[in-house]
Design a protein around this motif. Structure first.
Motif, PDB file in Angstrom:
ATOM      1  N   GLY A 161      62.960  41.530  26.724  1.00 31.18           N
ATOM      2  CA  GLY A 161      62.907  41.844  28.154  1.00 31.18           C
ATOM      3  C   GLY A 161      61.714  42.675  28.552  1.00 31.18           C
ATOM      4  N   PHE A 162      60.907  43.115  27.574  1.00 29.65           N
ATOM      5  CA  PHE A 162      59.739  43.924  27.923  1.00 29.65           C
ATOM      6  C   PHE A 162      58.658  43.792  26.854  1.00 29.65           C
ATOM      7  CE2 PHE A 162      62.459  46.646  25.375  1.00 29.65           C
ATOM      8  CZ  PHE A 162      61.578  47.244  24.499  1.00 29.65           C
ATOM      9  N   TYR A 200      59.646  43.031  31.939  1.00 29.16           N
ATOM     10  CA  TYR A 200      59.006  44.319  32.183  1.00 29.16           C
ATOM     11  C   TYR A 200      57.760  44.465  31.314  1.00 29.16           C
ATOM     12  CZ  TYR A 200      63.231  45.406  34.717  1.00 29.16           C
ATOM     13  OH  TYR A 200      64.254  45.374  35.632  1.00 29.16           O
ATOM     14  N   VAL A 201      56.737  45.042  31.907  1.00 28.29           N
ATOM     15  CA  VAL A 201      55.478  45.274  31.200  1.00 28.29           C
ATOM     16  C   VAL A 201      55.141  46.763  31.297  1.00 28.29           C
ATOM     17  CG1 VAL A 201      53.021  44.755  31.072  1.00 28.29           C
ATOM     18  CG2 VAL A 201      54.645  42.947  31.673  1.00 28.29           C
ATOM     19  N   ILE A 202      54.964  47.383  30.153  1.00 32.09           N
ATOM     20  CA  ILE A 202      54.581  48.796  30.093  1.00 32.09           C
ATOM     21  C   ILE A 202      53.070  48.862  29.909  1.00 32.09           C
ATOM     22  CG2 ILE A 202      54.913  50.992  28.899  1.00 32.09           C
ATOM     23  CD1 ILE A 202      57.544  49.818  27.778  1.00 32.09           C
ATOM     24  N   PHE A 203      52.386  49.388  30.902  1.00 32.15           N
ATOM     25  CA  PHE A 203      50.928  49.543  30.813  1.00 32.15           C
ATOM     26  C   PHE A 203      50.612  50.889  30.165  1.00 32.15           C
ATOM     27  CE2 PHE A 203      51.313  46.921  34.793  1.00 32.15           C
ATOM     28  CZ  PHE A 203      50.867  45.744  34.219  1.00 32.15           C
ATOM     29  N   SER A 215      56.198  48.332  34.889  1.00 31.55           N
ATOM     30  CA  SER A 215      56.216  47.354  35.974  1.00 31.55           C
ATOM     31  C   SER A 215      57.194  46.226  35.668  1.00 31.55           C
ATOM     32  CB  SER A 215      54.813  46.767  36.178  1.00 31.55           C
ATOM     33  OG  SER A 215      54.445  45.967  35.056  1.00 31.55           O
ATOM     34  N   ARG A 216      57.533  45.493  36.708  1.00 33.68           N
ATOM     35  CA  ARG A 216      58.388  44.313  36.579  1.00 33.68           C
ATOM     36  C   ARG A 216      57.593  43.103  37.053  1.00 33.68           C
ATOM     37  NH1 ARG A 216      61.890  45.682  40.008  1.00 33.68           N
ATOM     38  NH2 ARG A 216      60.923  44.537  41.718  1.00 33.68           N
ATOM     39  N   TYR A 217      57.621  42.034  36.280  1.00 35.67           N
ATOM     40  CA  TYR A 217      56.854  40.840  36.615  1.00 35.67           C
ATOM     41  C   TYR A 217      57.601  39.988  37.637  1.00 35.67           C
ATOM     42  CZ  TYR A 217      54.348  36.405  36.088  1.00 35.67           C
ATOM     43  OH  TYR A 217      53.632  35.253  36.329  1.00 35.67           O
ATOM     44  N   ASN A 218      56.921  39.721  38.763  1.00 32.45           N
ATOM     45  CA  ASN A 218      57.435  38.824  39.790  1.00 32.45           C
ATOM     46  C   ASN A 218      56.750  37.475  39.611  1.00 32.45           C
ATOM     47  OD1 ASN A 218      57.882  37.339  42.184  1.00 32.45           O
ATOM     48  ND2 ASN A 218      58.175  39.230  43.376  1.00 32.45           N
ATOM     49  N   PHE A 224      52.769  42.226  39.273  1.00 26.89           N
ATOM     50  CA  PHE A 224      53.580  43.251  38.630  1.00 26.89           C
ATOM     51  C   PHE A 224      53.927  44.303  39.673  1.00 26.89           C
ATOM     52  CE2 PHE A 224      50.899  41.355  35.372  1.00 26.89           C
ATOM     53  CZ  PHE A 224      51.857  40.985  34.442  1.00 26.89           C
ATOM     54  N   GLU A 225      55.222  44.598  39.794  1.00 23.84           N
ATOM     55  CA  GLU A 225      55.697  45.468  40.863  1.00 23.84           C
ATOM     56  C   GLU A 225      56.369  46.718  40.296  1.00 23.84           C
ATOM     57  OE1 GLU A 225      56.773  41.701  43.833  1.00 23.84           O
ATOM     58  OE2 GLU A 225      58.385  42.856  42.850  1.00 23.84           O
ATOM     59  N   HIS A 226      56.569  47.709  41.166  1.00 21.50           N
ATOM     60  CA  HIS A 226      57.256  48.931  40.773  1.00 21.50           C
ATOM     61  C   HIS A 226      58.745  48.663  40.576  1.00 21.50           C
ATOM     62  CE1 HIS A 226      54.406  52.434  41.353  1.00 21.50           C
ATOM     63  NE2 HIS A 226      53.662  51.396  41.674  1.00 21.50           N
ATOM     64  N   LEU A 227      59.367  49.486  39.752  1.00 20.04           N
ATOM     65  CA  LEU A 227      60.799  49.380  39.510  1.00 20.04           C
ATOM     66  C   LEU A 227      61.573  50.110  40.605  1.00 20.04           C
ATOM     67  CD1 LEU A 227      59.593  48.747  36.679  1.00 20.04           C
ATOM     68  CD2 LEU A 227      61.532  49.983  35.691  1.00 20.04           C
ATOM     69  N   TYR A 228      62.798  49.618  40.844  1.00 24.85           N
ATOM     70  CA  TYR A 228      63.726  50.358  41.691  1.00 24.85           C
ATOM     71  C   TYR A 228      64.609  51.169  40.754  1.00 24.85           C
ATOM     72  CZ  TYR A 228      67.585  51.474  44.821  1.00 24.85           C
ATOM     73  OH  TYR A 228      68.540  52.150  45.545  1.00 24.85           O
ATOM     74  N   SER A 229      64.256  52.425  40.563  1.00 25.64           N
ATOM     75  CA  SER A 229      64.980  53.243  39.592  1.00 25.64           C
ATOM     76  C   SER A 229      65.110  54.665  40.131  1.00 25.64           C
ATOM     77  CB  SER A 229      64.249  53.261  38.244  1.00 25.64           C
ATOM     78  OG  SER A 229      64.985  53.975  37.283  1.00 25.64           O
ATOM     79  N   PRO A 230      66.217  54.953  40.822  1.00 27.84           N
ATOM     80  CA  PRO A 230      66.410  56.304  41.374  1.00 27.84           C
ATOM     81  C   PRO A 230      66.516  57.340  40.270  1.00 27.84           C
ATOM     82  CG  PRO A 230      68.427  54.997  41.549  1.00 27.84           C
ATOM     83  CD  PRO A 230      67.352  54.067  41.090  1.00 27.84           C
TER      84      PRO A 230
END
Length: 446
Positions: A161-162, A200-203, A215-218, A224-230
């Motif tokens: 997954g990443f 998910y891609v960790i830069f 980031s999350r791949y769209n 690559f977008e930001h995560l929704y993680s409160p």
């Protein structure tokens, strides 16, 4: 070269369609296997369902010819119910007891010995999900195999997954400023074609500093977008990057099926429950939070345990209550977690035995211990999911209690492998144990 495959009962009960997965070879089912299938067709569980399906399949094949002589399966292979070669004389020298397993071995051994006398012998192979059965076959000089058609190729290469990518630090800065990155802007990924939706891609800084971004791949926009993680979900804060990925998957409304794997103590169940409570109790996105786990071993009747249904389920669902107790600490003055759950009408905890046959719309569904389910059981459960529902499958493929499953053939592994290409699904493998130092150490060294 064509082969003769002698099938053990557990192969047919594991996959009733298995007879069609041996290409143009000869499939042999000993008569004792048919007897065992008949004995199990009355079971009111997955084994009984599969036994009845096997019976229907054999009945359909029977209409095409005589099973004792061999019937064409339409793919170049043939199926034969073996009524001969049942003598126990040869095998009794090694295994004295007249058990059903030894009767199956006797058929395989007698066919093997008969073929050896021919000018162009066909290899005889016993196919069984039972490890000891395969060991006994090999000790008799018979080739033996596990049933492999439902296994992924290599568990060590299972989709996590990443991935991590070393990039120039200016790209990380740009990601934080612009809130996204185009795939074409990243030279290391420009030619990569096998990125999956919601991967998910960790830069990481290619020069070795601590600068990084997740980031999350769209796939639709190839960005690559930001995560929704409160910061916290029901007072639970993600403690590592994989837990942030998990929360992102669990809280996103456009993802209907989530799989989470990882060793004990990585927080799989706790995170799923926290996000489920947020979605049902706070946001009201779902009408109900449904949590289910298999009765181990899967399919056994819990009627032998004392008490009513709720009392019978307590030993199996106690880990769920332990997690709820952690989540509700400080929120409720009542310390009895069972009373708290009973008072919240839209939380339901069930055994998977009671889920089959239901249609489950607009619910947040958590299936715990999914590694103990077969591919067919997982299919049955997912097919129950109704409109606007979300299902979360949790499991540790290294802790399997089902005797005929392993890390490559269990249900959750199959879902991870088969669903990774679809945009409505997402997966993450949790790596770091967060329960305690001793739990983390035990998971590593034992």
């Amino acid at each position: 070269m064509k082969k003769k495959y002698v099938l053990d009962t557990n192969v047919l009960l594991h996959d009733p369609m298995s007879i069609y997965n041996f290409e143009d070879n000869e499939i042999i089912i000993p008569a004792v296997v048919v007897e065992e299938i008949d004995d199990k067709k009355r079971y009111q569980d997955e084994v009984g369902r599969n036994a009845r399906l096997v019976a229907r399949i054999l009945d359909d094949v029977r209409k095409k010819g005589k099973l004792n002589e061999g019937v064409d399966l339409g793919n170049g292979g043939t199926l034969k119910i073996e009524l001969n070669h049942i003598s126990m004389d040869e095998i009794r020298q090694h295994f004295v007891d007249v058990t059903n397993d030894n009767r199956i071995l006797a058929v395989a051994l007698n066919i093997h010995l008969e073929e050896k006398k021919k000018e162009n012998p066909m290899p005889t192979v016993l196919v069984s999900k039972d490890i000891i059965m395969r060991v006994k076959a090999n000790s008799l000089g018979i080739a033996s195999e596990d049933y492999l058609s439902d296994k992924i190729v290599n568990y060590d290469e299972l989709y996590t997954g990443f991935i991590s990518v070393d990039v120039h630090p200016s790209l990380i800065d740009s990601f934080y400023i612009e809130k996204y990155l185009k795939k074409d802007d990243i030279e290391q990924l420009r030619e990569v074609k096998d990125l999956y939706p919601n991967e998910y891609v960790i830069f990481k800084d290619m020069f070795g500093s601590n600068k990084s971004a997740v980031s999350r791949y769209n796939k639709a926009s190839d960005t690559f977008e930001h995560l929704y993680s409160p910061e916290t979900v029901w007072d639970v804060a993600p403690r590592n990057v994989q837990q942030k990925m998990a929360i992102d998957l669990l809280l996103r409304d456009d993802i209907s099926i989530v799989t989470m794997t990882g060793k004990a103590g990585t927080g799989k169940t706790l995170l799923a429950l926290a996000c489920g409570l947020l979605k049902t109790q706070d946001e009201k996105k779902f009408n109900k939070l449904l949590i289910a786990r298999p009765i181990v071993p899967m399919g056994n009747d819990i009627g032998y345990l004392p008490g009513d249904k709720d009392e019978k389920l307590k030993p199996w669902i106690k880990p769920i209550y332990d997690n709820f107790e952690y989540l509700f600490r400080g929120r409720k003055s009542n310390t009895n977690i069972e009373d708290i759950i009973a008072g919240i009408k839209n939380i339901e905890i069930e055994a998977l035995t009671y889920i089959r046959g239901r249609s489950i719309p607009k619910q947040f569904i958590i299936i715990d211990e999914a590694q103990n389910l077969t591919r067919h059981e997982i299919k049955t459960i997912i097919s129950r999911v109704g409109e606007e529902s979300k299902i979360v499958l949790i499991g540790d493929p290294d802790q399997i209690d089902n005797p005929y499953l392993d890390a490559t053939s269990n249900g959750i592994t199959q879902v991870v492998d088969k669903f990774k290409e679809f945009e409505i699904s997402g997966h993450v493998t949790l790596i770091k144990g967060e329960r305690s130092k001793i739990a983390e150490l035990a998971a590593k060294v034992l």
